[in-house]
Design a protein around this motif. Sequence first.
Motif, PDB file in Angstrom:
ATOM      1  N   ASP A 364      22.119 -27.499 -43.466  1.00  0.00           N
ATOM      2  CA  ASP A 364      23.172 -27.921 -42.537  1.00  0.00           C
ATOM      3  C   ASP A 364      23.169 -27.016 -41.308  1.00  0.00           C
ATOM      4  N   ILE A 365      22.953 -27.622 -40.110  1.00  0.00           N
ATOM      5  CA  ILE A 365      22.855 -26.782 -38.916  1.00  0.00           C
ATOM      6  C   ILE A 365      24.195 -26.135 -38.580  1.00  0.00           C
ATOM      7  N   PHE A 366      25.301 -26.708 -39.061  1.00  0.00           N
ATOM      8  CA  PHE A 366      26.593 -26.112 -38.727  1.00  0.00           C
ATOM      9  C   PHE A 366      26.921 -24.914 -39.606  1.00  0.00           C
ATOM     10  N   ARG A 367      26.080 -24.650 -40.595  1.00  0.00           N
ATOM     11  CA  ARG A 367      26.238 -23.406 -41.346  1.00  0.00           C
ATOM     12  C   ARG A 367      25.195 -22.385 -40.918  1.00  0.00           C
ATOM     13  N   MET A 368      24.467 -22.728 -39.860  1.00  0.00           N
ATOM     14  CA  MET A 368      23.518 -21.766 -39.305  1.00  0.00           C
ATOM     15  C   MET A 368      24.072 -21.296 -37.971  1.00  0.00           C
ATOM     16  N   GLY A 369      23.422 -20.335 -37.364  1.00  0.00           N
ATOM     17  CA  GLY A 369      23.859 -19.871 -36.057  1.00  0.00           C
ATOM     18  C   GLY A 369      23.362 -18.472 -35.803  1.00  0.00           C
ATOM     19  N   GLY A 370      23.048 -18.196 -34.535  1.00  0.00           N
ATOM     20  CA  GLY A 370      22.667 -16.854 -34.148  1.00  0.00           C
ATOM     21  C   GLY A 370      21.432 -16.320 -34.836  1.00  0.00           C
ATOM     22  N   LEU A 375      15.389 -14.191 -37.028  1.00  0.00           N
ATOM     23  CA  LEU A 375      14.131 -14.890 -37.293  1.00  0.00           C
ATOM     24  C   LEU A 375      13.422 -15.135 -35.964  1.00  0.00           C
ATOM     25  N   PRO A 376      12.930 -14.087 -35.336  1.00  0.00           N
ATOM     26  CA  PRO A 376      12.366 -14.275 -33.982  1.00  0.00           C
ATOM     27  C   PRO A 376      11.170 -15.221 -33.971  1.00  0.00           C
ATOM     28  N   LEU A 377      10.332 -15.138 -34.995  1.00  0.00           N
ATOM     29  CA  LEU A 377       9.150 -15.998 -35.003  1.00  0.00           C
ATOM     30  C   LEU A 377       9.566 -17.465 -35.092  1.00  0.00           C
ATOM     31  N   ALA A 378      10.484 -17.760 -36.035  1.00  0.00           N
ATOM     32  CA  ALA A 378      10.944 -19.138 -36.169  1.00  0.00           C
ATOM     33  C   ALA A 378      11.628 -19.594 -34.890  1.00  0.00           C
ATOM     34  N   ARG A 436      20.486 -29.449 -28.918  1.00  0.00           N
ATOM     35  CA  ARG A 436      21.677 -29.314 -29.753  1.00  0.00           C
ATOM     36  C   ARG A 436      21.338 -28.484 -30.984  1.00  0.00           C
ATOM     37  N   VAL A 437      20.210 -28.795 -31.610  1.00  0.00           N
ATOM     38  CA  VAL A 437      19.795 -28.025 -32.787  1.00  0.00           C
ATOM     39  C   VAL A 437      19.445 -26.595 -32.394  1.00  0.00           C
ATOM     40  N   VAL A 438      18.681 -26.440 -31.295  1.00  0.00           N
ATOM     41  CA  VAL A 438      18.252 -25.099 -30.888  1.00  0.00           C
ATOM     42  C   VAL A 438      19.467 -24.211 -30.655  1.00  0.00           C
ATOM     43  N   PHE A 439      20.437 -24.717 -29.874  1.00  0.00           N
ATOM     44  CA  PHE A 439      21.606 -23.896 -29.548  1.00  0.00           C
ATOM     45  C   PHE A 439      22.453 -23.636 -30.778  1.00  0.00           C
ATOM     46  N   GLN A 440      22.568 -24.658 -31.641  1.00  0.00           N
ATOM     47  CA  GLN A 440      23.421 -24.501 -32.808  1.00  0.00           C
ATOM     48  C   GLN A 440      22.834 -23.503 -33.803  1.00  0.00           C
ATOM     49  N   VAL A 441      21.525 -23.583 -34.000  1.00  0.00           N
ATOM     50  CA  VAL A 441      20.910 -22.790 -35.061  1.00  0.00           C
ATOM     51  C   VAL A 441      20.613 -21.371 -34.602  1.00  0.00           C
ATOM     52  N   PHE A 442      20.124 -21.233 -33.364  1.00  0.00           N
ATOM     53  CA  PHE A 442      19.587 -19.930 -32.977  1.00  0.00           C
ATOM     54  C   PHE A 442      20.514 -19.137 -32.062  1.00  0.00           C
ATOM     55  N   PHE A 443      21.519 -19.790 -31.465  1.00  0.00           N
ATOM     56  CA  PHE A 443      22.425 -19.080 -30.575  1.00  0.00           C
ATOM     57  C   PHE A 443      23.811 -19.018 -31.193  1.00  0.00           C
TER      58      PHE A 443
END
Lengths: 629, 102
Positions: A364-370, A375-378, A436-443
């Motif tokens: 679930d992308i809404f339980r991911m973030g930042g 995970l710099p490589l991912a 949307r996924v990029v910002f939600q998961v990694f930022f």
Amino acid sequence: MLRLIWLVPALPLAGFVVLAASGGRLDRRSIAWIGAGSVGLAALAAIAVAAAFVAAPPPAGAYTQVLWHWIEAGDFSARASLYLDPLAIVMMLVVAGVGFVIHLYSVEFMRGDEGYNRYFAYMNLFVAAMLLLVLAGDLAFLFVGWEGVGLCSYLLIGFWYRDAVNGAAAQKAFIVTRTGDAAMAVGLFLLFASLGTLDIQGIALRAPGAWAPDAAPVVAATALLLAGAVGKSAQLPLQVWLPDAMAGPTPVSALIHAATMVTAGVYLIARNHVLFALAPAVQYAVAIIGALTLLGAGGAALAQHDIKRVLAWSTVSQIGYMFLALGVGAWAAAIFHFMVHAFFKALLFLAAGVVIQALGGEHDIFRMGGLRRRLPLAFWAFLVGGASLSALPLVTAGYYSKSLILDAAWASPQGGAWLWAAAWVGAALTGLYTFRVVFQVFFGAGATTDTHRVGWPIRIPLAVLMLLSVIGGFVEAPQVAGRLEAFGHFLASALPPLQPAVAPGTGFALGVAEGIASFGGIALAYAFFLRRRSIAALVARSAIAAALHRLLESGWGFDRLDDHLLVRPYLALARRLRADLADPGYDALAAAAAAAHRGLSRSQNGRVRWYAGGIVVGSILLVGAGVWL
Amino acid sequence: MAALPLEQALVLAALLFALGLAGVLVRRNVLYMLMSIEIMLNATALAFVAAGARWAQPDGQVMFVFVLALAAAEVAVGLALLLLLYRRFGTLDADALSELRG
């Protein structure tokens, strides 16, 4: 050198046979070496064959190798033959190359799984079947590969079979694609009945002489082939199976349900482009299906919260672009987009796999973030893949292939402003749902997780695919980026170039518009999902938006539609037929046999005098019958 | 010596055969059943001899020798079985010896 072409599908097949025959007696190290090694050797063989082909092109621009005569019955002849032309070379290199890096990735990704041997056996069988599909010179032989990849897809979606949900997803994929395959088989029968051959080149030679454009048989045959392609490539209305197919392991999603198998429909249509050119109505339908699918799937991707389902819908949408390109006659552009899509979509899935594994199976992308720092490589892999998917102008491969399709949709006589507009909106949607996924998961604010270390079997595939997702496009460039046509020229002997080409002035304007779509989508995603989350929250609270969200999340409700229209009536019919009229007759037969058995077994009482009497009576009857009858 | 009419010989053979058959079906003692089978065998042998005489062919007598040999072998095996049966079950009543049933 070209004679070694048979090795390319044979090596993964050998890997499968060894792994399947070992029955789990091999240790994990040998399994990894055999499983990834066989595909690696196949990739090397494919590169060697391709190099030999380019260095010294065979006469007529194609090389045929007849392995054996498969079926000879009357005037029906199906040869197990391999056909190598520039189109087959591109497909073969992508399948073997991307297949190998994903196998390498799997070596580490699947390390903890108890089905390690089974996994590599299935994957090797898949690569063998897929290579057979793209190299086959005969439609009957191609169908073997076609069904082979379908089987492997089923086996790998249901790989974790202990969870009933995965089994159901596997069955759904199998049944839905089989619907298309049945239509395709009928199309093959029709082609043979009309033309007397299933050899692909033979069909291409005979069809223009046998059929006038828009003749009924060619329309029927191409429509049936299109149904097969629609099922395999998850286009409207048979797209329902692909999002559920994400139940399989992530590398499987990357290889089968993104990079290779689902694009088999694109290959089938490109391979039979002579037939489709003879049926402009069906070809136009291909373009319409593509345009509708790329819009619908783009919308559905926007509402998913499972990271893999977002990617699955984006796959459906990107294959919609390929269908659009095929429909407007830009054959080479479709294959170009197939190649680039294989690079960046495999990359996105593999990066998503790292994220999912780092979070202990969280989808679930809404339980991911930042996760950018942890995970710099991912992060970099997903960013590069996402940028390529969103067709970020000039720097990514996805831009070159997608703008080629948009240009073709505008300029082609079968295309037009409407198809171009649909593709343009789709391009903006792509940027929106990807980032949307990029910002939600990694930022943003993050879920906490430990830094996840990955080994070289995961680093190398990600690095290779990142590189390819950027430079893979520098072989063909549209007007606005300086015209370059190396890819189209390479394919020219197999696929005719688009006529007429885009006018220089228009091409520049189109290129700018496409850049705006890509940037616009990403900017919208930035505004909604990173900068001003309050706006998104406000929109989400309105009733219309909520209803729309539900509709999109369910993939436009196709699952419910199919359930009500097909599954339930079928089950009701099956229940009705359970007590049908024929059954009592068979039941009575069974009961009579049982009663006769009971009666006769009573006569076997062990008394020798009784038996002797029986012999006497029987002899008298027999002799009497002989004398009087 | 006046030739024996075939019909009379056959009637005698049929009577003997019927007697033997009745013995097999009626007697319960296995020893008597064995003896009855001997009578049935001799009845058929008689029919062969009579038929051979009627058509002046040696085949009838050849068959008679065969039947004789067969009967001797049958008695040898049959009596051995009989002994074993008696040792094992202590009776020769055929109805009591009905172990072999389905």
